[in-house]
Design an enzyme around this catalytic site. Structure first.
Site, short mmCIF file in Angstrom:
data_model
loop_
_atom_site.label_atom_id
_atom_site.label_comp_id
_atom_site.label_asym_id
_atom_site.label_seq_id
_atom_site.Cartn_x
_atom_site.Cartn_y
_atom_site.Cartn_z
N ARG A 177 27.31 6.08 -12.05
CA ARG A 177 25.57 6.20 -11.17
C ARG A 177 24.93 5.32 -11.61
O ARG A 177 24.00 4.88 -11.64
CB ARG A 177 25.46 7.21 -11.06
CG ARG A 177 24.40 7.63 -10.22
CD ARG A 177 23.95 9.40 -9.60
NE ARG A 177 23.71 9.72 -10.36
CZ ARG A 177 23.85 11.49 -10.38
NH1 ARG A 177 23.54 12.16 -9.02
NH2 ARG A 177 23.28 12.17 -11.56
N ARG B 164 8.14 -8.88 -13.93
CA ARG B 164 8.63 -10.84 -14.95
C ARG B 164 7.03 -10.47 -15.98
O ARG B 164 7.56 -10.86 -16.96
CB ARG B 164 8.55 -11.56 -14.17
CG ARG B 164 9.20 -11.89 -12.84
CD ARG B 164 8.70 -13.79 -12.46
NE ARG B 164 9.68 -13.52 -11.31
CZ ARG B 164 9.37 -14.89 -10.68
NH1 ARG B 164 8.30 -15.30 -11.27
NH2 ARG B 164 10.25 -15.09 -9.69
N LYS C 260 18.62 8.39 -2.90
CA LYS C 260 19.95 8.39 -3.98
C LYS C 260 19.26 7.20 -5.44
O LYS C 260 20.84 7.33 -6.59
CB LYS C 260 20.34 8.02 -3.11
CG LYS C 260 21.70 7.78 -1.37
CD LYS C 260 22.54 7.45 -1.60
CE LYS C 260 23.48 8.55 -0.51
NZ LYS C 260 22.35 9.06 0.61
#
Length: 300
Positions: free
Chosen positions: A68, A123, A164
């Site tokens: 996960r 970045r 999730k």
């Protein structure tokens, strides 16, 4: 009710004052475990994490937790810089350094690392990830069933922030917990975007009605490892279990309710929105599932 209880309440343990913490390959005393104020996790909540439990010398379902974690990292385009095997070795190294054998909890965190300037663009995180492992002696001590209050904060659609994703950005759940505590409850019961009962701010949610175990469809909640273990245990032991939409009306009339999570395993719920659930105490189905889960841990 003012004596708030947390689903993560644990016995006091003085050993936690002298724990050793893993930070980027070094294991250091608690009072020396620091990250930069420029760290992406501190600055923007840009990171992912896992919680893992230690039982009798074994980290429960650690491979599933690693799966996960690395799926979440891939989803946010974060290169952890360690293989899953190396990450497990870091967990074991930290465990050994702390001399832990059982009743310990591991919080494993990975952020995008230190930024060159204090702005959002990923970045700007050019120094590589930050990996931290906090490991505490942690024996659950929840003195009574949890009370919940339904809040207006939702677990939303995946195109906003997928529920999730076990990310460091937990403000939505924190606000839900605050709202519930302002209402006099311990924690929050959160609905999904369609108004069906979904999850709490910290754990997955189940009810029991007439011998059947119900939980949400899973579309808008954390893909909990303990949640799935409970579903699997029900199926293996002939207990009717359903992942389905259900309402607050169904919930208020439930015989039992309980929460699932890595820390507390199965935590009984005694009251929701001022309504007593069943007897207000741990019900027989919750107790049975706790026993089945303990047996699963033992043989795993």
């Amino acid at each position: 009710m003012t004596d708030h209880v947390s689903t993560h309440a644990a016995e006091e343990d003085i050993r936690n004052e002298s724990i050793l913490i893993y930070v980027n390959g070094r294991i250091v005393p608690k009072n020396q475990a620091f990250v930069s104020v420029y760290d992406s996790g501190f600055m923007l909540g840009d990171g992912v994490w896992e919680g893992i439990r230690l039982y009798d010398g074994k980290w429960a379902f650690i491979s599933e937790h690693m799966n996960r974690l690395y799926e979440a990292a891939k989803a946010i385009d974060l290169d952890i810089g360690l293989t899953p095997e190396q990450m497990i070795s870091a967990v074991l190294e930290t465990q050994k350094a702390n001399g832990m054998h059982t009743d310990a909890h591991c919080r494993l965190m990975v952020t995008r690392g230190v930024k060159t300037r204090p702005f959002q663009n990923p970045r700007l995180s050019q120094q590589g990830p930050t990996v931290a492992i906090i490991m505490e002696h942690s024996k659950p001590k929840i003195p009574r069933p949890i009370t919940l209050a339904t809040v207006p904060h939702l677990r939303g659609l995946p195109m906003t922030q997928d529920p999730k994703l076990n990310s460091h950005s937990k403000l939505n759940c924190i606000l839900a917990c605050i709202a519930a505590q302002k209402a006099g409850a311990d924690e929050a019961l959160m609905l999904d975007v369609h108004g069906f009962v979904n999850t709490t701010n910290a754990c997955n949610f189940f009810i029991v009605r007439k011998g059947e175990v119900w939980t949400s469809t899973g579309d808008y909640c954390m893909n909990g490892i303990t949640r799935q273990k409970v579903i699997d245990l029900c199926r293996e032991n002939g207990i009717p279990v359903f992942e389905r939409n259900f309402s607050l009306v169904d919930t208020y009339g439930a015989d039992e309710a309980f929460l699932t999570g890595t820390f507390g395993a199965q935590t009984p719920v005694g009251m929701i929105d001022g309504r007593q659930i069943g007897t207000g105490q741990m019900g027989p189905m919750t107790e049975r599932l706790r026993g089945l889960y303990k047996a699963l841990i033992a043989r795993s």
